[in-house]
Design a protein around this motif. Structure first.
Motif, mmCIF file in Angstrom:
data_model
loop_
_atom_site.group_PDB
_atom_site.id
_atom_site.type_symbol
_atom_site.label_atom_id
_atom_site.label_comp_id
_atom_site.label_asym_id
_atom_site.label_seq_id
_atom_site.Cartn_x
_atom_site.Cartn_y
_atom_site.Cartn_z
ATOM 1 N N LEU A 165 -9.160 -7.413 7.482
ATOM 2 C CA LEU A 165 -8.349 -6.600 6.573
ATOM 3 C C LEU A 165 -8.613 -5.106 6.767
ATOM 4 O O LEU A 165 -7.682 -4.278 6.754
ATOM 5 C CB LEU A 165 -8.639 -7.003 5.125
ATOM 6 C CG LEU A 165 -8.175 -8.403 4.709
ATOM 7 C CD1 LEU A 165 -8.684 -8.741 3.319
ATOM 8 C CD2 LEU A 165 -6.657 -8.505 4.748
ATOM 9 N N ARG A 168 -6.857 -3.950 9.957
ATOM 10 C CA ARG A 168 -5.412 -3.766 9.752
ATOM 11 C C ARG A 168 -5.132 -2.489 8.970
ATOM 12 O O ARG A 168 -4.149 -1.790 9.239
ATOM 13 C CB ARG A 168 -4.860 -4.972 8.992
ATOM 14 C CG ARG A 168 -4.830 -6.254 9.802
ATOM 15 C CD ARG A 168 -4.178 -7.375 9.024
ATOM 16 N NE ARG A 168 -4.154 -8.620 9.783
ATOM 17 C CZ ARG A 168 -3.591 -9.748 9.348
ATOM 18 N NH1 ARG A 168 -3.028 -9.770 8.136
ATOM 19 N NH2 ARG A 168 -3.602 -10.828 10.103
ATOM 20 N N LEU A 169 -5.974 -2.202 7.998
ATOM 21 C CA LEU A 169 -5.770 -0.979 7.227
ATOM 22 C C LEU A 169 -5.950 0.254 8.098
ATOM 23 O O LEU A 169 -5.196 1.235 7.982
ATOM 24 C CB LEU A 169 -6.757 -0.959 6.059
ATOM 25 C CG LEU A 169 -6.642 0.206 5.075
ATOM 26 C CD1 LEU A 169 -5.290 0.192 4.386
ATOM 27 C CD2 LEU A 169 -7.757 0.159 4.049
ATOM 28 N N ILE A 173 -1.217 -0.866 9.426
ATOM 29 C CA ILE A 173 -0.308 -1.946 9.033
ATOM 30 C C ILE A 173 0.026 -1.842 7.553
ATOM 31 O O ILE A 173 1.163 -2.052 7.132
ATOM 32 C CB ILE A 173 -0.955 -3.311 9.360
ATOM 33 C CG1 ILE A 173 -1.119 -3.447 10.869
ATOM 34 C CG2 ILE A 173 -0.114 -4.467 8.816
ATOM 35 C CD1 ILE A 173 -1.894 -4.665 11.296
ATOM 36 N N TYR A 174 -0.954 -1.483 6.758
ATOM 37 C CA TYR A 174 -0.740 -1.270 5.339
ATOM 38 C C TYR A 174 -0.645 0.233 5.079
ATOM 39 O O TYR A 174 -1.341 1.033 5.692
ATOM 40 C CB TYR A 174 -1.893 -1.856 4.517
ATOM 41 C CG TYR A 174 -2.170 -3.315 4.820
ATOM 42 C CD1 TYR A 174 -1.175 -4.271 4.666
ATOM 43 C CD2 TYR A 174 -3.426 -3.717 5.249
ATOM 44 C CE1 TYR A 174 -1.427 -5.600 4.949
ATOM 45 C CE2 TYR A 174 -3.684 -5.045 5.527
ATOM 46 C CZ TYR A 174 -2.680 -5.982 5.383
ATOM 47 O OH TYR A 174 -2.923 -7.289 5.651
ATOM 48 N N ASP A 175 0.249 0.597 4.145
ATOM 49 C CA ASP A 175 0.421 2.021 3.825
ATOM 50 C C ASP A 175 -0.826 2.580 3.142
ATOM 51 O O ASP A 175 -1.169 3.748 3.312
ATOM 52 C CB ASP A 175 1.639 2.201 2.911
ATOM 53 C CG ASP A 175 2.917 1.805 3.643
ATOM 54 O OD1 ASP A 175 2.914 1.854 4.889
ATOM 55 O OD2 ASP A 175 3.889 1.424 2.972
ATOM 56 N N TYR A 178 -3.401 -0.493 -2.682
ATOM 57 C CA TYR A 178 -2.544 -0.523 -3.865
ATOM 58 C C TYR A 178 -3.388 -0.875 -5.086
ATOM 59 O O TYR A 178 -3.948 -1.968 -5.170
ATOM 60 C CB TYR A 178 -1.431 -1.561 -3.688
ATOM 61 C CG TYR A 178 -0.550 -1.292 -2.491
ATOM 62 C CD1 TYR A 178 0.482 -0.359 -2.560
ATOM 63 C CD2 TYR A 178 -0.767 -1.952 -1.295
ATOM 64 C CE1 TYR A 178 1.269 -0.094 -1.461
ATOM 65 C CE2 TYR A 178 0.016 -1.707 -0.194
ATOM 66 C CZ TYR A 178 1.046 -0.777 -0.274
ATOM 67 O OH TYR A 178 1.815 -0.533 0.812
#
Length: 298
Positions: A165, A168-169, A173-175, A178
């Motif tokens: 994770l 990916r961050l 991949i993730y804005d 959140y």
């Protein structure tokens, strides 16, 4: 009658269940023995007049036996509680054993001294903190080892997911992370629950109801009444006559066909006709505005 010398000869030279012979000497395992040594003066069985001291959960008691209570084994021993103070306990022993043999009294006082010293040492050892050696069974060790292996595997898996994770961050991949407010999260859950309930209500439910035969009979009677109403109309009389002519022709054709059929089929139809004749007929009477009445049977 009890004879101490005879009892001692039997115990000493034949058999005694409390006797314990070892290399250092002969000892007695009877709990009422004063010295713990197997001899004539210390044996509680071969002496009709005897006294000793016993310990019950840290409390000392003076036990006394006399020849007068030998016929009642249930009340053979007289018990007196001794105080915790050593000097007061000695005074109480002297008071109760005033006319007893001096050698026996001396042995009782020696036993009291040893037991008092033993109680003091036990209290001191209980206050000290000492290492306690405990053994663990082999099954428990194996079980704990298996649990440790499973826990390590689960920890490795969690770390792998966390690394994936984070990777990916970092790759974009993730804005971003959140952090939604908790109240909105609860509102979304409530809306989902309401939608699920609406869907369940929209689904049609199949129900099974008990049949009501009285209503069906009433419907049949209403249908007959409607037929009578149509028969009574003047405008439809001509159409009914034409229908009757057609029905007469059809009946004649059926008679011709019946003659050509085998005899056994005729018999079956005759039986069917008999059954129909047996059925109850319905008579309906209709009255028109001019006073004319018309009867119809079904």
């Amino acid at each position: 009658m009890q004879h101490d010398e005879v009892i001692w000869q039997v115990i000493r030279h034949k058999h005694c269940s409390f006797m314990s012979k070892i290399t250092t000497g002969i000892f007695c395992r009877n709990p009422y023995n004063v010295t713990g040594i197997c001899n004539r003066s210390s044996c509680p069985l071969a002496n009709s007049r005897y006294a000793t001291i016993r310990d019950h959960d840290g409390v000392f008691y003076l036990y006394m036996k006399t020849i007068e209570r030998a016929h009642k084994p249930n009340d053979l021993w007289e018990r007196v509680k001794l105080p915790r103070n050593y000097e007061k306990a000695l005074e109480l022993i002297d008071k109760h054993l005033m006319y007893w043999p001096k050698l026996l009294v001396h042995k009782i006082k020696q036993r009291l001294t040893k037991m008092t010293q033993m109680r003091i040492r036990m209290r001191k050892l209980a206050l000290k903190t000492r290492e306690k050696i405990m053994t663990t069974p082999r099954k428990e060790k194996k079980r704990e080892a298996r649990r440790e292996e499973k826990a390590e595997k689960a920890a490795v898996l969690d770390k792998a997911i966390e690394k994936e994770l984070l990777a990916r961050l970092e790759n974009g991949i993730y804005d971003g992370i959140y952090n939604l407010p908790f109240n909105k999260f609860l509102q979304t859950l409530d809306t989902d629950d309401l939608q699920a309930e609406d869907e369940n209500e929209e689904e049609s439910e199949v129900e099974y109801v008990e049949g009501n035969f009285e209503l069906e009979e009433e419907d049949d009677i209403e249908d007959l009444g409607m037929k009578d109403y149509h028969i009574g109309n003047d405008e439809e009389v001509d159409d009914d006559d034409d229908d009757d002519d057609d029905e007469v022709n059809a009946v004649e054709e059926q008679r011709v066909r019946r003659k050509s059929k085998p005899a056994h089929e005729k018999s079956e139809k005759d039986e069917f006709g008999k059954k129909l004749k047996k059925r109850p007929r319905i008579h309906v009477e209709v009255e028109h505005e001019g006073g004319e009445r018309q009867k119809v049977t079904f």
